[in-house]
Design an enzyme around this catalytic site. Sequence first.
Site, PDB file in Angstrom:
ATOM      1  N   HIS A 229       0.809  -1.212   0.000  1.00 50.75           N
ATOM      2  CA  HIS A 229       0.000   0.000   0.000  1.00 50.75           C
ATOM      3  C   HIS A 229       0.849   1.271   0.000  1.00 50.75           C
ATOM      4  CE1 HIS A 229      -3.689   2.016  -0.462  1.00 50.75           C
ATOM      5  NE2 HIS A 229      -3.277   2.891   0.416  1.00 50.75           N
ATOM      6  N   TYR A 233       1.557   5.074  -2.589  1.00 52.09           N
ATOM      7  CA  TYR A 233       1.828   6.480  -2.246  1.00 52.09           C
ATOM      8  C   TYR A 233       3.228   6.897  -2.685  1.00 52.09           C
ATOM      9  CZ  TYR A 233      -2.564   6.061   0.071  1.00 52.09           C
ATOM     10  OH  TYR A 233      -3.888   5.835   0.296  1.00 52.09           O
ATOM     11  N   HIS A 380      -9.984   0.670 -10.639  1.00 54.25           N
ATOM     12  CA  HIS A 380      -9.519   1.649  -9.629  1.00 54.25           C
ATOM     13  C   HIS A 380      -8.057   2.029  -9.868  1.00 54.25           C
ATOM     14  CE1 HIS A 380      -8.389   3.348  -5.753  1.00 54.25           C
ATOM     15  NE2 HIS A 380      -7.570   2.341  -5.532  1.00 54.25           N
ATOM     16  N   PHE A 381      -7.211   1.012 -10.063  1.00 51.37           N
ATOM     17  CA  PHE A 381      -5.804   1.420 -10.136  1.00 51.37           C
ATOM     18  C   PHE A 381      -5.404   1.957 -11.510  1.00 51.37           C
ATOM     19  CE2 PHE A 381      -4.921  -3.329 -10.210  1.00 51.37           C
ATOM     20  CZ  PHE A 381      -4.303  -3.413 -11.444  1.00 51.37           C
ATOM     21  N   HIS A 382      -6.277   1.731 -12.519  1.00 56.70           N
ATOM     22  CA  HIS A 382      -5.971   2.410 -13.786  1.00 56.70           C
ATOM     23  C   HIS A 382      -6.360   3.885 -13.718  1.00 56.70           C
ATOM     24  CE1 HIS A 382      -4.986  -1.527 -15.369  1.00 56.70           C
ATOM     25  NE2 HIS A 382      -4.324  -0.865 -16.296  1.00 56.70           N
ATOM     26  N   ARG A 445     -10.843 -10.244 -11.685  1.00 53.52           N
ATOM     27  CA  ARG A 445      -9.597  -9.689 -12.220  1.00 53.52           C
ATOM     28  C   ARG A 445      -8.609 -10.831 -12.392  1.00 53.52           C
ATOM     29  NH1 ARG A 445      -6.286  -6.893  -7.218  1.00 53.52           N
ATOM     30  NH2 ARG A 445      -4.788  -6.574  -8.889  1.00 53.52           N
ATOM     31  N   ARG A 446      -7.430 -10.544 -12.956  1.00 52.35           N
ATOM     32  CA  ARG A 446      -6.372 -11.538 -13.172  1.00 52.35           C
ATOM     33  C   ARG A 446      -6.930 -12.792 -13.830  1.00 52.35           C
ATOM     34  NH1 ARG A 446      -5.178 -10.790  -7.212  1.00 52.35           N
ATOM     35  NH2 ARG A 446      -3.566  -9.191  -7.081  1.00 52.35           N
TER      36      ARG A 446
HETATM   37 FE1  HAS Z   1      -5.987   2.047  -3.961  1.00 53.46          FE
HETATM   38  C1  HAS Z   1      -6.286  -1.389  -4.361  1.00 53.46           C
HETATM   39  C2  HAS Z   1      -7.912   1.915  -1.158  1.00 53.46           C
HETATM   40  C3  HAS Z   1      -5.507   5.446  -3.455  1.00 53.46           C
HETATM   41  C4  HAS Z   1      -3.475   2.028  -6.312  1.00 53.46           C
HETATM   42  N1  HAS Z   1      -5.075   0.615  -5.124  1.00 53.46           N
HETATM   43  C5  HAS Z   1      -5.351  -0.748  -5.141  1.00 53.46           C
HETATM   44  C6  HAS Z   1      -4.480  -1.400  -6.072  1.00 53.46           C
HETATM   45  C7  HAS Z   1      -3.657  -0.439  -6.596  1.00 53.46           C
HETATM   46  C8  HAS Z   1      -4.050   0.822  -5.996  1.00 53.46           C
HETATM   47  C9  HAS Z   1      -2.528  -0.648  -7.581  1.00 53.46           C
HETATM   48  O1  HAS Z   1      -8.919  -0.241   0.764  1.00 53.46           O
HETATM   49  C10 HAS Z   1      -4.512  -2.893  -6.436  1.00 53.46           C
HETATM   50  C11 HAS Z   1      -3.513  -3.702  -5.683  1.00 53.46           C
HETATM   51  C12 HAS Z   1      -3.617  -5.140  -6.128  1.00 53.46           C
HETATM   52  O2  HAS Z   1      -3.021  -5.477  -7.154  1.00 53.46           O
HETATM   53  O3  HAS Z   1      -4.328  -5.908  -5.476  1.00 53.46           O
HETATM   54  N2  HAS Z   1      -6.643   3.422  -2.593  1.00 53.46           N
HETATM   55  C13 HAS Z   1      -7.428   3.161  -1.541  1.00 53.46           C
HETATM   56  C14 HAS Z   1      -7.693   4.404  -0.809  1.00 53.46           C
HETATM   57  C15 HAS Z   1      -7.024   5.398  -1.484  1.00 53.46           C
HETATM   58  C16 HAS Z   1      -6.350   4.773  -2.580  1.00 53.46           C
HETATM   59  C17 HAS Z   1      -8.532   4.574   0.409  1.00 53.46           C
HETATM   60  N3  HAS Z   1      -4.755   3.459  -4.745  1.00 53.46           N
HETATM   61  C18 HAS Z   1      -4.709   4.793  -4.397  1.00 53.46           C
HETATM   62  C19 HAS Z   1      -3.682   5.463  -5.147  1.00 53.46           C
HETATM   63  C20 HAS Z   1      -3.107   4.493  -5.959  1.00 53.46           C
HETATM   64  C21 HAS Z   1      -3.794   3.254  -5.692  1.00 53.46           C
HETATM   65  C22 HAS Z   1      -3.330   6.914  -5.025  1.00 53.46           C
HETATM   66  C23 HAS Z   1      -2.006   4.596  -6.925  1.00 53.46           C
HETATM   67  C24 HAS Z   1      -1.339   5.671  -7.209  1.00 53.46           C
HETATM   68  N4  HAS Z   1      -6.941   0.556  -2.988  1.00 53.46           N
HETATM   69  C25 HAS Z   1      -7.645   0.713  -1.823  1.00 53.46           C
HETATM   70  C26 HAS Z   1      -8.087  -0.611  -1.359  1.00 53.46           C
HETATM   71  C27 HAS Z   1      -7.620  -1.558  -2.257  1.00 53.46           C
HETATM   72  C28 HAS Z   1      -6.910  -0.794  -3.267  1.00 53.46           C
HETATM   73  C29 HAS Z   1      -8.864  -0.924  -0.156  1.00 53.46           C
HETATM   74  C30 HAS Z   1      -7.784  -3.077  -2.181  1.00 53.46           C
HETATM   75  C31 HAS Z   1      -8.991  -3.554  -2.894  1.00 53.46           C
HETATM   76  C32 HAS Z   1      -9.060  -5.072  -2.851  1.00 53.46           C
HETATM   77  O4  HAS Z   1      -9.927  -5.585  -2.172  1.00 53.46           O
HETATM   78  O5  HAS Z   1      -8.229  -5.744  -3.484  1.00 53.46           O
HETATM   79  C33 HAS Z   1      -6.974   6.866  -1.057  1.00 53.46           C
HETATM   80  O6  HAS Z   1      -5.645   7.284  -0.908  1.00 53.46           O
HETATM   81  C34 HAS Z   1      -7.697   7.770  -2.006  1.00 53.46           C
HETATM   82  C35 HAS Z   1      -7.824   9.180  -1.454  1.00 53.46           C
HETATM   83  C36 HAS Z   1      -8.061  10.169  -2.552  1.00 53.46           C
HETATM   84  C37 HAS Z   1      -8.966  11.157  -2.551  1.00 53.46           C
HETATM   85  C38 HAS Z   1      -9.080  12.059  -3.751  1.00 53.46           C
HETATM   86  C39 HAS Z   1      -8.611  13.493  -3.484  1.00 53.46           C
HETATM   87  C40 HAS Z   1      -8.645  14.258  -4.756  1.00 53.46           C
HETATM   88  C41 HAS Z   1      -7.668  15.082  -5.212  1.00 53.46           C
HETATM   89  C42 HAS Z   1      -7.824  15.739  -6.551  1.00 53.46           C
HETATM   90  C43 HAS Z   1      -8.236  17.196  -6.440  1.00 53.46           C
HETATM   91  C44 HAS Z   1      -8.562  17.709  -7.797  1.00 53.46           C
HETATM   92  C45 HAS Z   1      -8.380  18.973  -8.219  1.00 53.46           C
HETATM   93  C46 HAS Z   1      -8.728  19.305  -9.609  1.00 53.46           C
HETATM   94  C47 HAS Z   1      -7.839  20.050  -7.371  1.00 53.46           C
HETATM   95  C48 HAS Z   1      -9.873  11.395  -1.403  1.00 53.46           C
HETATM   96  C49 HAS Z   1      -6.435  15.358  -4.428  1.00 53.46           C
HETATM   97  C50 HAS Z   1     -10.114  19.895  -9.678  1.00 53.46           C
HETATM   98  C51 HAS Z   1     -10.763  19.435 -10.903  1.00 53.46           C
HETATM   99  C52 HAS Z   1     -12.063  19.453 -11.207  1.00 53.46           C
HETATM  100  C53 HAS Z   1     -12.523  18.992 -12.548  1.00 53.46           C
HETATM  101  C54 HAS Z   1     -13.124  19.860 -10.270  1.00 53.46           C
END
Ligand code: HAS
Length: 555
Positions: A229, A233, A380-382, A445-446
Site C-alpha cells: 500500500h 503512495y 480503480h488502479f488504472h 480480475r487476473r
Molecule cells: Fe488504492 C487497491 C484503497 C488510493 C493504487 N489501489 C489498489 C491497487 C492499486 C491501488 C494498484 O482499501 C490494487 C492492488 C492489487 O493489485 O491488489 N486506494 C485506496 C484508498 C485510497 C487509494 C482509500 N490506490 C490509491 C492510489 C493508488 C492506488 C493513489 C495509486 C497511485 N486501494 C484501496 C483498497 C484496495 C486498493 C482498499 C484493495 C482492494 C481489494 O480488495 O483488493 C486513497 O488514498 C484515495 C484518497 C483520494 C482522494 C481524492 C482526493 C482528490 C484530489 C484531486 C483534487 C482535484 C483537483 C482538480 C484540485 C480522497 C487530491 C479539480 C478538478 C475538477 C474537474 C473539479
Amino acid sequence: MTTIKEKAKDFTKVDRRDGKLALAHIYVAFIALFIGGLCGLLQVLVRSGKFTLPWGIGYYQILTVHGVLLGLILTTYFILGFQIAAMSRTSGTFTDKQRLLGWIGFWVMTTGTVAAATMVLLNEASVLYTFYAPLQAHWIFYVGMALVVVGSWIVGIAQIMKYNEWRKAHPGESSPLLSFMVVVNMAMWIICSLGVAVEVVFQLIPWSLGWVDKVDVLLSRTLFWYFGHPLVYFWLLPAYMVWYVVIPKIIGGKIFSDALARLSFMLFLLFSIPVGFHHQLTEPGIESFWKFLQVILTMMVVIPSLLTAFSMFATFELRGRQLGGKGLFGWVKKLPWQDARFTVPFIGMAAFIPAGAGGIINASHQMNQLIHNTIWVTGHFHLTVATTVVLTFFGASYWLLPHLTGRVLTKQMNKLAIIQAIVWTVGMSIMSGAMHIVGLMGAPRRSDFSTYGGAEQATDWIPYQIAQAVGGTILFVGIILILYIVVNLLFFAPKGETEFPVGEVSENAEKTPMWLENWKIWLTICIALILFAYTVPVIDMIQNAPPGSKGYKFW
Ligand code: HAS
C-alpha cells in the site's frame, strides 16, 4: 570564487552530470512504458475473446510483464530520476560521492530488472506483479526483484545525503520544500520496502531454491501488503510534488501554504504504512479487530489527499481571480488551458476525484466484500496510477526532459501533448469505466478470457470486455504519441533553455513551524503506529502458523 548568491542562482539549472543520472533513469522508464503498454494492448485483446496470443505466449506471462514493467519499473525509475533532478535543483549539485552512489544504485536496479525480465520472458516467472505465494517463480526472478529494491535504496540514500548536507549548511532554516518532499517519499519507501525485502530474502528465495519445502502464505502476503500500500503512495507523492510546487509556478501563482504541504506529506509518512490489511480484508487468519483498526487508519490516509485537493483549488482560484476571473467559477476560464505543462496534470487531478472515491469504497470493510478480486479493482488502479500519476509524470516530462537535454518544447509538441492527454482520457474512461461496471457484476480480475463453462453470468461480461479492448487500443495510441513527444524532447527538439519551475510560497501564508521538519518526532510516531497495527497480528500468524504450502506453477 562564487558567492552564496551566485551559488543559489546556479541551482536554478540542474547540473549536467546530475542531469545525466536523472536521464538514465528516465530512459529506462519510457522503455518500460513501451513494452508494458504493448503487453496491456495484447491483454485487453485476449480478454475480448477475439484474439489469441501467437507462439505459445501465455496470458499470465504478458500480464506479469505488464504489471512488473508499468507498476514497478516505469514508476520507480521515473520517480528516482525526477527526484534526483528535484534535489539537484533545490538543494544543489550532488557531490561526486553522492552521484557515484546514484550510479551504483542505478546499475544494481538495472541488473535486477534484466534478471527478473529474462525469467518472465522465459516463462519461468508468470506470477504477476504481486508475486503471491504459493505461485512459485524461478529464484532468479526473486533475486532480480530484491536487487531492484536494494538499488532503489542506494539511489535514495544519495538523495537523503544531499538533503542532510543542505540542512547542515543552513542550521535553523526550513529546507527547500521540494527536497523535503523527496526525503519524506524516500523515508516512506525505505521503511515499507523492508517488508517485501524480508519476504523475498527469508521466504521466497529459500523456498524457490528448494532449501525449504513450504512457504507460509499468509505471512508472505502480509509482508507484501505492508509494502504494497505505501508503494501506491510512493507513486502518488512525486505527482503531489509537481502539484504543490511546480504547477503554481506554471500558472503564474504562488504555493498556497508551505506548512500545509509539509503537514500533508508527513501525514502520508504516518498513515500510509500501517494499512496493508485493507488488501487482505477477505483473508482468513487475521482477526477482524486488526482489520478494523487498519481500515480506520486507511481513512486517516485519505485526509492528506483532501488537504491536497483543498490546497490545489485554493491555488487555482486565487490565481484565476488575480487575473480578473469573476463570479463563482469565472476564475476557471483564466487558467492557462493551452499549456500542456498545466492541462495534462490537471486532467490527472480531476481523475483523482472519482479514483479516490473508489479507493474509499474499497477500504470500507463491507463494500470490499463486493469488489475484492473483481476487475473493479483493476479499474480503480488504472484511474489512480495509470491516469492521475502517469498523466502528471507526462506533464512533468514536458519541462523536465527539455530542461535536462537543453532543448525546448515547441508549439506543435505542446499541442500534441494536449491531444495525447485527451486520447488518454477517452481511452481510459472507456476501459476503466467498463472495468468498474463489470466488476460490480462480478467479473474477476487476473483472468484470461473464459466463458466459465458457458455460465450465463459470464456471457453478460463479454460486451464490457470488448469495451475494455476498445479503450485499451485507444490508450495504446496514447502511448505511441507520448513516446513520439519524448523522443522529440530527448533528441530532436530545438536547442534552448527550459525552466525547471519551482513555485514561491504565497506572502499571505503562515510561517512554516520548525516542528514540521523534526524527523525524530515523525519517525517515532511512524514506527509506533506500525508496531501498534502489526505486532499482535504478526505474532499471532507466526505462533498459529498454518502448515504452509509447496510451490505451484499453473502456467
Ligand atoms: Fe488504492 C487497491 C484503497 C488510493 C493504487 N489501489 C489498489 C491497487 C492499486 C491501488 C494498484 O482499501 C490494487 C492492488 C492489487 O493489485 O491488489 N486506494 C485506496 C484508498 C485510497 C487509494 C482509500 N490506490 C490509491 C492510489 C493508488 C492506488 C493513489 C495509486 C497511485 N486501494 C484501496 C483498497 C484496495 C486498493 C482498499 C484493495 C482492494 C481489494 O480488495 O483488493 C486513497 O488514498 C484515495 C484518497 C483520494 C482522494 C481524492 C482526493 C482528490 C484530489 C484531486 C483534487 C482535484 C483537483 C482538480 C484540485 C480522497 C487530491 C479539480 C478538478 C475538477 C474537474 C473539479
